[in-house]
Enzyme design. Structure first.
Site, mmCIF file in Angstrom:
data_model
loop_
_atom_site.group_PDB
_atom_site.id
_atom_site.type_symbol
_atom_site.label_atom_id
_atom_site.label_comp_id
_atom_site.label_asym_id
_atom_site.label_seq_id
_atom_site.Cartn_x
_atom_site.Cartn_y
_atom_site.Cartn_z
ATOM 1 N N GLU A 116 0.820 -1.220 0.000
ATOM 2 C CA GLU A 116 0.000 0.000 0.000
ATOM 3 C C GLU A 116 0.852 1.268 0.000
ATOM 4 O O GLU A 116 0.351 2.351 0.343
ATOM 5 C CB GLU A 116 -0.960 0.010 1.209
ATOM 6 C CG GLU A 116 -1.876 -1.190 1.324
ATOM 7 C CD GLU A 116 -2.923 -1.284 0.225
ATOM 8 O OE1 GLU A 116 -2.885 -0.488 -0.732
ATOM 9 O OE2 GLU A 116 -3.775 -2.184 0.321
ATOM 10 N N HIS A 139 -2.943 2.378 8.287
ATOM 11 C CA HIS A 139 -4.045 1.626 7.675
ATOM 12 C C HIS A 139 -4.280 0.355 8.474
ATOM 13 O O HIS A 139 -3.324 -0.296 8.905
ATOM 14 C CB HIS A 139 -3.678 1.278 6.221
ATOM 15 C CG HIS A 139 -4.568 0.252 5.599
ATOM 16 N ND1 HIS A 139 -5.923 0.426 5.434
ATOM 17 C CD2 HIS A 139 -4.297 -0.989 5.094
ATOM 18 C CE1 HIS A 139 -6.438 -0.644 4.855
ATOM 19 N NE2 HIS A 139 -5.475 -1.526 4.649
ATOM 20 N N HIS A 141 -7.726 -2.793 9.586
ATOM 21 C CA HIS A 141 -8.995 -3.428 9.225
ATOM 22 C C HIS A 141 -9.894 -3.586 10.457
ATOM 23 O O HIS A 141 -10.226 -4.701 10.842
ATOM 24 C CB HIS A 141 -8.731 -4.813 8.628
ATOM 25 C CG HIS A 141 -7.810 -4.835 7.447
ATOM 26 N ND1 HIS A 141 -7.150 -5.986 7.030
ATOM 27 C CD2 HIS A 141 -7.433 -3.859 6.586
ATOM 28 C CE1 HIS A 141 -6.419 -5.718 5.951
ATOM 29 N NE2 HIS A 141 -6.555 -4.436 5.673
ATOM 30 N N GLU A 169 -17.534 12.582 21.683
ATOM 31 C CA GLU A 169 -16.124 12.834 21.357
ATOM 32 C C GLU A 169 -15.843 12.925 19.852
ATOM 33 O O GLU A 169 -14.848 13.526 19.452
ATOM 34 C CB GLU A 169 -15.253 11.692 21.914
ATOM 35 C CG GLU A 169 -15.149 11.680 23.414
ATOM 36 C CD GLU A 169 -14.340 12.850 23.945
ATOM 37 O OE1 GLU A 169 -13.218 13.053 23.455
ATOM 38 O OE2 GLU A 169 -14.835 13.568 24.825
ATOM 39 N N HIS A 210 -13.148 -3.033 3.191
ATOM 40 C CA HIS A 210 -11.713 -3.311 3.380
ATOM 41 C C HIS A 210 -11.185 -2.795 4.721
ATOM 42 O O HIS A 210 -10.698 -3.573 5.532
ATOM 43 C CB HIS A 210 -10.903 -2.717 2.208
ATOM 44 C CG HIS A 210 -9.445 -3.037 2.276
ATOM 45 N ND1 HIS A 210 -8.706 -3.495 1.210
ATOM 46 C CD2 HIS A 210 -8.555 -2.954 3.291
ATOM 47 C CE1 HIS A 210 -7.458 -3.702 1.574
ATOM 48 N NE2 HIS A 210 -7.336 -3.371 2.835
HETATM 49 P P1 13P Z 1 0.743 -5.440 3.099
HETATM 50 O O1 13P Z 1 1.068 -6.761 3.790
HETATM 51 O O2 13P Z 1 1.362 -5.354 1.739
HETATM 52 O O3 13P Z 1 1.105 -4.281 3.993
HETATM 53 O O4 13P Z 1 -0.825 -5.381 2.860
HETATM 54 C C1 13P Z 1 -1.726 -5.511 3.921
HETATM 55 C C2 13P Z 1 -2.994 -4.797 3.666
HETATM 56 O O5 13P Z 1 -3.670 -4.430 4.603
HETATM 57 C C3 13P Z 1 -3.422 -4.544 2.276
HETATM 58 O O6 13P Z 1 -4.423 -3.571 2.234
HETATM 59 ZN ZN ZN Z 2 -5.640 -3.536 4.060
#
Ligand code: 13P
Ligand code: ZN
Length: 272
Positions: A116, A139, A141, A169, A210
């Site tokens: 990413e 980033h 999930h 908040e 995602h």
């Molecule tokens: P990477 O292992 O390349 O960092 O990817 C993980 C991910 O969250 C892809 O969106």
């Molecule tokens: Zn991801």
């Protein structure tokens, strides 16, 4: 020369990856972080004049030339970073108008930066233009935000307003709201460009089905930003199927903003 493993930025990044894993936000290799580090600071720990190797990035990021980042490796597990930082992390210097990353440390098993990187570096460029103190793109999930992208309207005004209404908040922590992208193929320059475009207006960007991106001046602030949005999403999912008897009104959201001296994203509040 001091060891880079004792550098405050390294210690904090390792603690952050562990904490994110413990929150359940980073299953397997899910998630990635890039942290801007000054070259002068790195020079206390590394010979910055001798890169170990050069890795093509596949995109342009001209405003970042000469900037150095500590970046999680592709395919690496956040839960393992604390035990083996040198294989799971790398320090890169961006050169060649962004087309090349010089590896200064890490990815010791021959690995590379996160897939990413386009979204990270393009977002850094945009956030630095907005706020020169920005250092972090993160980033992950988180399950509740991700789940919300299945059942909530993806219009970003509507998405932001729902989150703001879930906890007092939220208005204080992200008055700039949350950008929303529909599902797109991850790891591409296209999703990187789309993410960075959203980052012009808000430091949080949701990727449909995602995960989420956050930007901030330091790791704590960025973690807290995502943590607050994720808590709000959790509350939304707990109450979404129930009759709502009361909520935080737009007038009350305005009251919060005034009291805490933050400016809500323009046009996002309906005021009488
Ligand atoms: P990477 O292992 O390349 O960092 O990817 C993980 C991910 O969250 C892809 O969106
Ligand atoms: Zn991801």
């Amino acid at each position: 020369m001091e060891t880079i493993l004792d550098a405050p930025f390294m210690v904090e990044l390792i603690r952050t990856t562990t904490n994110m894993y413990d929150h359940g936000w980073d299953e397997r290799n899910g998630g990635n972080i890039s942290l801007l580090v000054d070259e002068e600071e790195l020079a206390r720990y590394l010979d910055v004049s001798h890169p170990l190797r050069s890795i093509p990035t596949g995109f342009d990021a001209p405003t970042l030339d000469g900037r150095c980042f500590l970046v999680t490796g592709t395919g690496k597990y956040f839960k393992n970073v604390q035990y083996d930082p040198e294989n799971n992390l790398g320090v890169i210097r961006v050169t060649d108008s962004g087309r090349t990353a010089e590896l200064l440390w890490g990815y010791a098993d021959g690995g590379s930066f996160t897939s990413e990187l386009p979204a990270h570096l393009m977002s850094h460029a945009v956030r630095l233009a907005e706020n020169p103190a920005n250092r972090v793109i993160m980033h992950c999930h988180p399950a509740n935000l991700l789940a919300m992208t299945f059942v909530h309207d993806l219009d970003e005004r509507a998405f932001t307003r729902t989150l703001w209404q879930m906890c007092t908040e939220c208005m204080i922590v992200f008055p700039d709201g949350i950008g929303v992208l529909p599902w797109m193929l991850c790891g591409t320059n296209e999703i990187g460009e789309a993410t960075a475009e959203k980052m012009r207006r808000s430091r949080l960007v949701v990727w449909g089905q995602h995960g989420i991106y956050g930007a901030g001046a330091d790791l704590d602030e960025t973690f807290g930003l995502i943590e607050t949005a994720e808590k709000a999403a959790e509350i939304y999912l707990k109450i979404a199927q129930m009759p709502i008897l009361q909520t935080i009104t737009d007038d009350e959201l305005r009251e919060i903003a005034d009291w805490f001296h933050v400016t809500p994203r323009e046009g996002y509040l309906d005021l009488a």
